[in-house]
Design a protein around this motif. Structure first.
Motif, PDB file in Angstrom:
ATOM      1  N   GLU A 699     -27.370  15.408   4.129  1.00 47.55           N
ATOM      2  CA  GLU A 699     -26.552  15.423   2.910  1.00 47.55           C
ATOM      3  C   GLU A 699     -25.136  15.920   3.229  1.00 47.55           C
ATOM      4  OE1 GLU A 699     -26.194  17.520  -1.467  1.00 47.55           O
ATOM      5  OE2 GLU A 699     -27.541  18.372   0.019  1.00 47.55           O
ATOM      6  N   LEU A 700     -25.067  16.994   3.999  1.00 47.82           N
ATOM      7  CA  LEU A 700     -23.785  17.580   4.383  1.00 47.82           C
ATOM      8  C   LEU A 700     -22.982  16.615   5.248  1.00 47.82           C
ATOM      9  CD1 LEU A 700     -21.857  19.979   4.410  1.00 47.82           C
ATOM     10  CD2 LEU A 700     -23.202  20.963   6.265  1.00 47.82           C
ATOM     11  N   ARG A 701     -23.672  16.007   6.214  1.00 51.12           N
ATOM     12  CA  ARG A 701     -22.978  15.080   7.105  1.00 51.12           C
ATOM     13  C   ARG A 701     -22.411  13.890   6.325  1.00 51.12           C
ATOM     14  NH1 ARG A 701     -25.570  13.081  12.290  1.00 51.12           N
ATOM     15  NH2 ARG A 701     -23.333  12.797  12.714  1.00 51.12           N
ATOM     16  N   ARG A 702     -23.224  13.353   5.433  1.00 50.42           N
ATOM     17  CA  ARG A 702     -22.758  12.214   4.619  1.00 50.42           C
ATOM     18  C   ARG A 702     -21.517  12.591   3.818  1.00 50.42           C
ATOM     19  NH1 ARG A 702     -28.163   9.913   3.297  1.00 50.42           N
ATOM     20  NH2 ARG A 702     -28.298   8.186   4.786  1.00 50.42           N
ATOM     21  N   ALA A 703     -21.589  13.750   3.169  1.00 52.21           N
ATOM     22  CA  ALA A 703     -20.468  14.179   2.331  1.00 52.21           C
ATOM     23  C   ALA A 703     -19.200  14.325   3.170  1.00 52.21           C
ATOM     24  CB  ALA A 703     -20.807  15.492   1.632  1.00 52.21           C
ATOM     25  N   ALA A 704     -19.348  14.886   4.366  1.00 53.19           N
ATOM     26  CA  ALA A 704     -18.179  15.111   5.221  1.00 53.19           C
ATOM     27  C   ALA A 704     -17.560  13.779   5.644  1.00 53.19           C
ATOM     28  CB  ALA A 704     -18.574  15.935   6.446  1.00 53.19           C
ATOM     29  N   HIS A 705     -18.406  12.844   6.020  1.00 51.69           N
ATOM     30  CA  HIS A 705     -17.874  11.562   6.487  1.00 51.69           C
ATOM     31  C   HIS A 705     -17.251  10.748   5.357  1.00 51.69           C
ATOM     32  CE1 HIS A 705     -18.986  11.289  10.821  1.00 51.69           C
ATOM     33  NE2 HIS A 705     -19.681  12.362  10.463  1.00 51.69           N
ATOM     34  N   LYS A 706     -17.833  10.857   4.167  1.00 51.01           N
ATOM     35  CA  LYS A 706     -17.239  10.151   3.025  1.00 51.01           C
ATOM     36  C   LYS A 706     -15.884  10.753   2.646  1.00 51.01           C
ATOM     37  CE  LYS A 706     -21.373   8.468   0.706  1.00 51.01           C
ATOM     38  NZ  LYS A 706     -22.337   8.743  -0.372  1.00 51.01           N
ATOM     39  N   LEU A 707     -15.769  12.051   2.877  1.00 50.14           N
ATOM     40  CA  LEU A 707     -14.538  12.754   2.523  1.00 50.14           C
ATOM     41  C   LEU A 707     -13.328  12.227   3.310  1.00 50.14           C
ATOM     42  CD1 LEU A 707     -13.641  15.215   0.769  1.00 50.14           C
ATOM     43  CD2 LEU A 707     -13.932  16.620   2.810  1.00 50.14           C
ATOM     44  N   ILE A 708     -13.585  11.790   4.534  1.00 47.87           N
ATOM     45  CA  ILE A 708     -12.480  11.335   5.396  1.00 47.87           C
ATOM     46  C   ILE A 708     -11.686  10.215   4.715  1.00 47.87           C
ATOM     47  CG2 ILE A 708     -11.892  10.222   7.599  1.00 47.87           C
ATOM     48  CD1 ILE A 708     -14.484  11.568   8.737  1.00 47.87           C
ATOM     49  N   GLY A 709     -12.407   9.207   4.258  1.00 47.80           N
ATOM     50  CA  GLY A 709     -11.743   8.083   3.606  1.00 47.80           C
ATOM     51  C   GLY A 709     -11.110   8.490   2.287  1.00 47.80           C
ATOM     52  N   ALA A 710     -11.813   9.317   1.532  1.00 43.57           N
ATOM     53  CA  ALA A 710     -11.323   9.696   0.205  1.00 43.57           C
ATOM     54  C   ALA A 710     -10.008  10.442   0.304  1.00 43.57           C
ATOM     55  CB  ALA A 710     -12.373  10.547  -0.505  1.00 43.57           C
ATOM     56  N   VAL A 711      -9.931  11.413   1.213  1.00 42.52           N
ATOM     57  CA  VAL A 711      -8.702  12.206   1.331  1.00 42.52           C
ATOM     58  C   VAL A 711      -7.577  11.347   1.905  1.00 42.52           C
ATOM     59  CG1 VAL A 711      -7.652  14.215   2.449  1.00 42.52           C
ATOM     60  CG2 VAL A 711      -9.945  14.385   1.480  1.00 42.52           C
ATOM     61  N   GLY A 712      -7.913  10.531   2.907  1.00 43.24           N
ATOM     62  CA  GLY A 712      -6.904   9.660   3.506  1.00 43.24           C
ATOM     63  C   GLY A 712      -6.286   8.717   2.485  1.00 43.24           C
ATOM     64  N   GLU A 713      -7.130   8.113   1.669  1.00 43.39           N
ATOM     65  CA  GLU A 713      -6.620   7.183   0.662  1.00 43.39           C
ATOM     66  C   GLU A 713      -5.780   7.912  -0.391  1.00 43.39           C
ATOM     67  OE1 GLU A 713     -10.112   5.106  -0.745  1.00 43.39           O
ATOM     68  OE2 GLU A 713     -10.493   4.450   1.321  1.00 43.39           O
ATOM     69  N   SER A 714      -6.189   9.123  -0.711  1.00 42.40           N
ATOM     70  CA  SER A 714      -5.414   9.901  -1.680  1.00 42.40           C
ATOM     71  C   SER A 714      -4.006  10.165  -1.165  1.00 42.40           C
ATOM     72  CB  SER A 714      -6.090  11.241  -1.963  1.00 42.40           C
ATOM     73  OG  SER A 714      -7.330  11.037  -2.560  1.00 42.40           O
ATOM     74  N   ILE A 715      -3.907  10.501   0.104  1.00 43.47           N
ATOM     75  CA  ILE A 715      -2.585  10.807   0.659  1.00 43.47           C
ATOM     76  C   ILE A 715      -1.753   9.527   0.745  1.00 43.47           C
ATOM     77  CG2 ILE A 715      -1.331  11.605   2.693  1.00 43.47           C
ATOM     78  CD1 ILE A 715      -3.710  13.515   3.221  1.00 43.47           C
ATOM     79  N   ALA A 716      -2.349   8.474   1.312  1.00 44.27           N
ATOM     80  CA  ALA A 716      -1.603   7.228   1.484  1.00 44.27           C
ATOM     81  C   ALA A 716      -1.154   6.662   0.135  1.00 44.27           C
ATOM     82  CB  ALA A 716      -2.449   6.205   2.232  1.00 44.27           C
ATOM     83  N   GLY A 717      -1.942   6.918  -0.922  1.00 42.32           N
ATOM     84  CA  GLY A 717      -1.617   6.378  -2.235  1.00 42.32           C
ATOM     85  C   GLY A 717      -0.880   7.353  -3.131  1.00 42.32           C
ATOM     86  N   PHE A 718      -0.372   8.454  -2.559  1.00 43.97           N
ATOM     87  CA  PHE A 718       0.346   9.460  -3.357  1.00 43.97           C
ATOM     88  C   PHE A 718      -0.480   9.973  -4.530  1.00 43.97           C
ATOM     89  CE2 PHE A 718       4.712  10.273  -1.989  1.00 43.97           C
ATOM     90  CZ  PHE A 718       4.765   9.436  -0.886  1.00 43.97           C
ATOM     91  N   ARG A 719      -1.773  10.215  -4.276  1.00 40.70           N
ATOM     92  CA  ARG A 719      -2.604  10.853  -5.296  1.00 40.70           C
ATOM     93  C   ARG A 719      -3.104  12.178  -4.734  1.00 40.70           C
ATOM     94  NH1 ARG A 719      -4.364   5.532  -5.374  1.00 40.70           N
ATOM     95  NH2 ARG A 719      -6.151   6.179  -4.142  1.00 40.70           N
ATOM     96  N   PHE A 720      -2.125  13.035  -4.405  1.00 36.26           N
ATOM     97  CA  PHE A 720      -2.441  14.275  -3.707  1.00 36.26           C
ATOM     98  C   PHE A 720      -3.375  15.163  -4.514  1.00 36.26           C
ATOM     99  CE2 PHE A 720       2.022  13.149  -2.617  1.00 36.26           C
ATOM    100  CZ  PHE A 720       1.757  12.668  -1.352  1.00 36.26           C
ATOM    101  N   ASN A 721      -3.182  15.194  -5.822  1.00 40.13           N
ATOM    102  CA  ASN A 721      -4.017  16.059  -6.654  1.00 40.13           C
ATOM    103  C   ASN A 721      -5.479  15.640  -6.563  1.00 40.13           C
ATOM    104  OD1 ASN A 721      -3.079  13.696  -7.972  1.00 40.13           O
ATOM    105  ND2 ASN A 721      -3.700  14.505  -9.959  1.00 40.13           N
ATOM    106  N   SER A 722      -5.740  14.347  -6.496  1.00 37.73           N
ATOM    107  CA  SER A 722      -7.118  13.879  -6.364  1.00 37.73           C
ATOM    108  C   SER A 722      -7.668  14.246  -4.987  1.00 37.73           C
ATOM    109  CB  SER A 722      -7.196  12.373  -6.551  1.00 37.73           C
ATOM    110  OG  SER A 722      -6.853  12.037  -7.870  1.00 37.73           O
ATOM    111  N   GLY A 723      -6.849  14.125  -3.965  1.00 41.66           N
ATOM    112  CA  GLY A 723      -7.282  14.478  -2.621  1.00 41.66           C
ATOM    113  C   GLY A 723      -7.674  15.942  -2.539  1.00 41.66           C
ATOM    114  N   VAL A 724      -6.840  16.794  -3.137  1.00 37.99           N
ATOM    115  CA  VAL A 724      -7.128  18.223  -3.136  1.00 37.99           C
ATOM    116  C   VAL A 724      -8.429  18.486  -3.904  1.00 37.99           C
ATOM    117  CG1 VAL A 724      -6.313  20.482  -3.918  1.00 37.99           C
ATOM    118  CG2 VAL A 724      -4.712  18.898  -2.844  1.00 37.99           C
ATOM    119  N   ALA A 725      -8.612  17.782  -5.008  1.00 37.92           N
ATOM    120  CA  ALA A 725      -9.847  17.959  -5.793  1.00 37.92           C
ATOM    121  C   ALA A 725     -11.077  17.627  -4.954  1.00 37.92           C
ATOM    122  CB  ALA A 725      -9.799  17.101  -7.054  1.00 37.92           C
TER     123      ALA A 725
END
Length: 860
Positions: A699-725
Motif C-alpha cells: 500500500e505504501l509503495r503504491r502510494a509513493a509511486h503514484k505520488l511521483i506523477g501527481a506532484v510532477g504534473e502539479s508543478i508542470a501545470g502550475f497547480r502548486f497548491n494541489s501538489g502540496v496537498a
RNA sequence: GCGGAUGUGGCGGAACUGGUAGACGCACUGGAUUUAGGUUCCAGCGCCGAAAGGCGUGGAGGUUCGAGUCCUCUCAUCCGCACCA
C-alpha cells in the motif's frame, strides 16, 4: 531523534550549494534547455512577501525541470533605474547611484537566503554602464533604421517638479508627488515606432498558446485595430487655408453615409485652431473644451459640447446635399483624423449630440422586425444588424455588403481609401530625469541630431549632480552636455533626456544569455536560450512591459540581433500576497506583528498585544505600507525558517490568485516540515532491508509511486497548491506505516518511499530535502538527483472500486478487476445488498457501465 | 457603456476529458500527554434529521442514465478599457 532545526540546517545547505557552485549554468550543455525567468525586481531595498511568492514559484519550476534532466537557465538582475532613487536624493540628500547600489546589496542577501537556484554569475543591474551602454548601442541601430524619431508631442507636465509625468503618474489631474495640477505641454520628444509593428504584435498573439487568454485579449484591445474608410469631404463654398482638398474623416461605418447629419472636428484640430485664431468666440469654446477634457465630472456626465463653425461640406454621393461642420468636445485629435461624420441614427454619441443641437436624425439601417415607414429612432441609436434603406444604391444590402460598396464608390471617386486604424500610439521614451539611460544623441546646429559614435559608448551619467532644485540635473550640469559634433566637429549639445525605464526591461532577458558580451546581444548564446520558456510576473504588466518587450524583440530581430520574434513562450501571471488589516479606535492602522487574537463566544477578536486595546478587523488587502498590513519575510525566515515561508506561499491558494498570509497558515506549513523530518529521523540507520511484495508494504509503495506523477504534473501545470496537498496527504499514509516496530518489508518500503519523498519535496523545501537526503545515508546533494521514475507495475491498479448509482444517486460500491467486462460488473452491482434495497419494487430498465469508473442503474 | 474573469462548508481551496462533491490546510469541538499556557498525539467536523433518509457547488430553467463541470437567462463581486468614430 532531534527536532528539526532550520536555523542550523538552512545556512548549511546554502553553503553546500555555493561551495559546489551547483547553480552555475553552462552554455555548452548538450541537454535540452529550459529558460525560466521571474520579472526582475526594482531594488527598493526591501524584500516583501510578493517577492517570496514570485521567486519561490519560479524556483519550484526551475528545480523541477533541472531534476527532469534539462539544462536550466535561471538568472537574476535588477530593474534599477527610475524615479524612487531621485526622490530619495531629493528627500534625503543621498546620491541615486549610491542609494540604488546600497539597496541592491541589501536585497541580494534575503534573495540568497530564500535559497532560489539562481545562477548569480549572470547578475546585472540596468544602471550598470556596461548594460545601458549596450542599450544605447542598439538604440542607435534602431535610430539608423528609422524606428526612432523625434517629434513634438503633448505631454503631462508637472510645473512644480518641472518634469514630464507618465500617464500612470497623473492621479485625478494632479502630479502624484507634487499634487500640482498637471498641464498639457508640447515638447519635442523621442519616440519608438511601435505602431509599425501593430499588425505583427496582434498576429503574434495567436502563437502564444502558453499565455493567459486574459493578457492576450488585453493586448489586442490595447492595440485596438479597426478597419474602415478614410475619406475627404469637399467644401461647399470657399475652402479654409491649408485644407483645400476638403475635410478628412475616418469611419468604421461607411454603410451609414446616407445617415450623415453633421461633421465634427476635435477642439485641437488644425481647422479649429485656425478658426479660433480668427474668432474669439471660437477660441473661448475651444478653451472650454480643453478645460473640461480633464475634468472627471464632465467626462462622467458625458456632456456633449458643440459649436457650429458655419462651414459646410458636400455629401460624396449627392452634390446637392450639404452637411454642416461643428467643433465637438467628444472628438479626439489623436485618433483617426481628428474629425468624424456624424450619423445619429446609428451611433449613440452622435445621437446625443444631434438631439442636443437639433440636428437631423435619419435611420438607414432597418432591423429585421422593423418597417421602413414606421421605424423611428428615439433616444437610443440602433447599432444592431439589419438591411440598409433610405440609401439609394445601397438599399437592401446587408451592413457588410454596404460597407464594401460604399468604400468602392468613394475609392472610385478618388475621395478616400479603405484604411486600418489603431488605438496604439507610438511609444514616447523621453524622460526629463537624471536616473535613467542617457539617450545617446548629440544635437548639432548644422547637422541636426547625430548618434554618438559606437567607440564613444557608453554615454555615462555624470556623478557630480545636485538635486536641491527641481528639474533635470543633466540639463543644468555645467559641462556634461557640451560636446563637439561627431559629424562636423562644431560645438554641440548632448541630449539631456533619459530613456523611459520600460526600455531597460524590454531586452534584459536576452542579455542574460551572455551578460558580458561585447555586443548588446551575443547571438549564439541568445539562440541557445531564447525564447524564455517560462516567464512569471504580475498581471499589472499585461500591456506595458509585456507589449514593449514583444515589440523590442521583433525590432532587434529585424536588426539581425536575435532570431526569435516572441521573447516569452510561456507566461504565468501570479496573484498578490494579501493580509487582514487592523484599525485602532482612533483610525490608525496597526501592524500585524503587534496584534494578538482571542476567541470570545466563538468570535475572533483582535487586540494590541501591549495594551489590550480592541481593534477592528478590516478588509483583506494587498500588503502595503499605507495600511501597515505587512509581514516582513526576514521575520518569518527567522521564526519558522525559509522553507516554511516557501511552502506556505505555494500551498494555500492557486498561484494565479491572491493568497492571504496568515500566521496560522505558516504554522501549518511549519508543522508539515517537522513531521516530515520526524519520519526521516525515525528511520533506522544503515542500509535498508530488501524490497518485497509483502502486502503490508505494498500500500505504501503504491502510494509513493503514484505520488511521483501527481506532484510532477502539479508543478508542470502550475497547480502548486494541489501538489502540496498531495504531499500532505502522503505524509498521512507514511505515518500510518511507522518505523517503530515495523517489519523488514515495511522498513524497506519506507526507505523507498522516503527516498521518493525527499525528491518530491525538494522543489518546495530544498533545505529540508537536502537534510532528509543525507539522513537516509546518501552521499552528495539532492539538487543533483534526478526526478524519480515511477514503477509502472506499482501505479497500475489491479482492482478498482466502482460507485453504484440507482437513478443517479450513489447507493453502494463494488470492487471489480480493472478492465472487467460490462456483464460481470453489471451482475456484481445488481447483487450488491446496499443496491438491491433500493431496487425493491422497481423494474430495472437500463444499466450503464462506464468501464473502471461508475455504474448507474436506471429503474422505475 | 464595452470587454473579460470569478462565485463550492465557518475560512483558503480540491474535483485533469460530464462519472463517489468537499481532497489538503486553517478554524472549531471532544479526548490523551503536560504543573500550566503553548507544543505534540488521537478522534470528530457541509446542512436538516433521533434514525431511516432528505437537501446541497450564487439564483431560475434546460440537455443527459448521470451536471460544480455543457447550454439559456439572471444576480453578485473583481479586473481591464473607457466619448476610439
Amino acid at each position: 531523534m532531534a527536532r528539526y532545526n532550520p536555523k542550523e540546517n538552512e545556512p548549511r545547505q546554502r553553503d553546500a550549494w555555493a561551495k559546489a557552485d551547483v547553480f552555475r549554468t553552462a552554455d555548452d550543455d548538450t541537454r535540452p534547455k529550459y529558460y525560466i525567468l521571474e520579472m526582475f525586481p526594482y531594488p527598493s531595498g526591501r524584500m516583501h512577501m510578493g517577492h517570496v511568492r514570485n521567486y519561490t514559484m519560479g524556483d519550484v519550476v526551475a528545480r523541477y525541470w533541472r531534476a527532469r534532466g534539462y539544462s536550466v537557465l535561471h538568472p537574476m538582475g535588477w530593474d534599477a533605474f527610475g524615479m524612487p532613487a531621485e526622490n530619495a536624493a531629493m528627500e534625503r540628500g543621498v546620491h541615486p547611484k549610491g542609494w540604488t547600489y546600497d539597496n541592491i546589496a541589501a536585497m541580494r542577501e534575503p534573495f540568497k537566503v530564500l535559497g532560489t537556484s539562481i545562477d548569480w554569475s549572470r547578475e546585472f543591474a540596468t544602471c550598470d554602464p556596461e548594460y545601458y551602454g549596450q542599450q544605447q548601442a542598439w538604440f542607435l541601430k534602431l535610430y539608423e533604421s528609422g524606428l526612432v524619431y523625434r517629434r513634438e508631442a503633448t505631454v503631462n507636465w508637472d510645473p512644480v517638479d518641472m518634469t514630464v509625468l507618465a500617464n500612470e503618474q497623473v492621479i485625478d489631474g494632479r502630479g502624484w508627488r507634487s499634487d500640482a495640477l498637471v498641464e498639457k505641454r508640447k515638447l519635442t520628444q523621442w519616440f519608438l515606432r511601435i505602431t509599425d509593428y501593430a499588425d505583427d504584435l496582434i498576429e503574434g498573439l495567436s502563437t502564444l498558446d502558453r499565455w493567459p487568454d486574459k493578457v492576450r485579449l488585453m493586448q489586442e484591445n490595447w492595440i485596438g485595430r479597426s478597419r474602415g474608410l478614410r475619406m475627404t469631404w469637399r467644401w461647399s463654398g470657399a475652402a479654409p487655408a491649408g485644407l483645400e482638398d476638403g475635410l478628412e474623416v475616418y469611419t468604421t461605418r461607411p454603410d451609414t453615409l446616407y445617415g450623415a447629419s453633421f461633421m465634427a472636428i476635435a477642439p485641437d484640430h488644425p481647422l479649429a485652431e485656425q478658426l479660433a485664431a480668427a474668432d474669439p468666440k471660437v477660441a473661448e469654446f475651444v478653451a472650454r473644451c480643453r478645460a473640461g477634457g480633464t475634468s472627471e465630472v464632465e467626462i462622467e456626465a458625458g456632456e456633449k459640447l458643440g459649436m457650429d463653425t458655419g462651414l459646410a461640406v458636400v455629401h460624396p454621393f449627392d452634390a446637392s446635399w450639404t452637411v454642416p461642420v461643428w467643433i465637438a468636445n467628444f472628438v479626439l485629435m489623436d485618433y483617426g483624423t481628428g474629425a468624424i461624420f456624424g450619423c445619429p441614427a446609428h451611433d449613440q454619441r452622435d445621437l446625443d449630440f444631434a438631439r442636443k443641437y437639433g440636428l437631423p436624425v435619419k435611420p438607414v439601417v432597418l432591423p429585421s422586425d422593423g418597417h421602413p415607414a414606421t421605424f423611428m429612432i428615439g433616444s437610443e441609436a440602433y447599432v444592431g444588424p439589419g438591411k440598409i434603406f433610405n440609401s439609394d444604391f445601397m438599399d437592401g444590402m446587408t451592413i457588410e455588403q454596404a460597407k464594401a460598396a460604399a468604400i468602392d464608390r468613394v475609392e472610385a471617386q478618388q475621395q478616400g481609401k479603405g484604411a486600418t486604424v489603431y488605438r496604439l500610439r507610438d511609444w514616447g521614451v523621453s524622460r526629463q530625469r537624471y536616473w535613467g539611460c542617457p539617450i545617446p544623441i548629440i544635437h548639432c546646429e548644422a547637422c541636426g541630431p547625430v548618434g554618438v559614435p559606437r567607440d564613444q559608448l557608453p554615454v555615462v551619467l555624470p556623478d557630480d549632480v545636485s538635486f536641491d532644485i527641481p528639474g533635470n540635473p543633466l540639463a543644468r550640469h555645467p559641462t556634461w552636455k557640451h560636446v563637439k559634433c561627431p559629424s562636423c566637429g562644431a560645438d554641440a549639445q548632448r541630449e539631456t533626456d533619459t530613456l523611459d525605464t520600460f526600455v531597460d526591461s524590454s531586452w534584459y532577458f536576452a542579455r542574460f544569455a551572455n551578460p558580458n558580451a561585447a555586443e548588446p546581444i551575443d547571438k549564439a548564446a541568445a539562440d541557445r536560450w531564447m525564447p524564455v520558456d517560462q516567464y512569471i510576473g504580475g498581471v499589472e504588466h499585461a500591456v506595458l512591459h509585456l507589449l514593449y518587450a514583444r515589440f523590442i524583440t521583433r525590432a532587434l530581430k529585424d536588426q539581425g540581433m536575435l532570431s526569435v520574434e516572441e521573447p516569452f513562450a510561456g507566461l504565468f501571471t501570479q496573484g498578490m500576497v494579501t493580509h487582514e488589516t487592523y484599525k485602532a479606535a482612533d483610525g490608525a492602522w496597526v501592524e500585524p506583528a503587534q496584534v494578538e487574537f482571542v476567541t470570545e463566544g466563538g468570535a475572533r477578536i483582535a487586540r494590541v498585544k501591549a495594551t489590550g486595546e480592541t481593534l477592528t478587523i478590516g478588509d483583506i488587502e494587498k500588503m502595503s505600507k499605507s495600511k501597515k498590513n505587512v509581514v516582513a519575510p526576514e521575520e518569518i525566515f527567522d521564526t519558522y525558517g525559509v522553507d516554511a515561508a516557501r511552502l506556505f506561499v505555494m500551498s494555500d491558494s492557486p498561484p494565479e490568485r491572491d493568497v492571504q498570509w496568515t500566521n496560522a497558515g505558516v504554522e501549518g506549513a511549519n508543522r508539515f516540515i517537522h513531521r516530515v523530518w520526524n519520519e526521516f529521523d525515525s528511520q533506522p540507520d544503515g542500509p535498508p532491508p530488501p524490497l518485497s511484495d509483502d502486502p503490508s508494504a505494498l500500500e505504501l509503495r503504491r502510494a509513493a509511486h503514484k505520488l511521483i506523477g501527481a506532484v510532477g504534473e502539479s508543478i508542470a501545470g502550475f497547480r502548486f497548491n494541489s501538489g502540496v496537498a498531495r504531499l500532505y496527504e502522503f505524509l498521512g499514509t507514511l505515518r500510518a506505516h511507522p518505523a517503530a516496530g515495523a517489519s523488514d518489508a515495511v522498513l524497506a518500503a519506507r526507505h523507498e518511499a522516503l527516498t521518493i519523498l525527499a525528491c518530491l519535496i525538494n522543489p518546495f523545501v530544498p533545505h529540508l530535502a537536502e537534510a532528509c537526503w543525507t539522513r537516509l545515508g546518501n552521499e552528495g546533494l539532492i539538487v543533483d538527483v534526478a526526478w524519480p521514475q515511477a514503477d509502472p507495475a506499482l501505479i497500475a491498479d489491479s482492482e478498482v472500486v466502482l460507485p453504484v448509482q440507482v437513478n443517479g444517486k450513489r447507493r453502494g460500491e463494488v470492487t471489480a478487476a480493472k478492465g472487467a467486462d460490462e456483464a460481470d460488473v453489471r451482475a456484481l452491482a445488481l447483487a450488491d445488498p446496499a443496491v438491491s434495497v433500493h431496487l425493491a419494487g422497481l423494474t430495472v430498465r437500463k444499466v450503464i457501465v462506464v468501464q473502471d469508473r461508475i455504474v448507474n442503474i436506471v429503474a422505475n
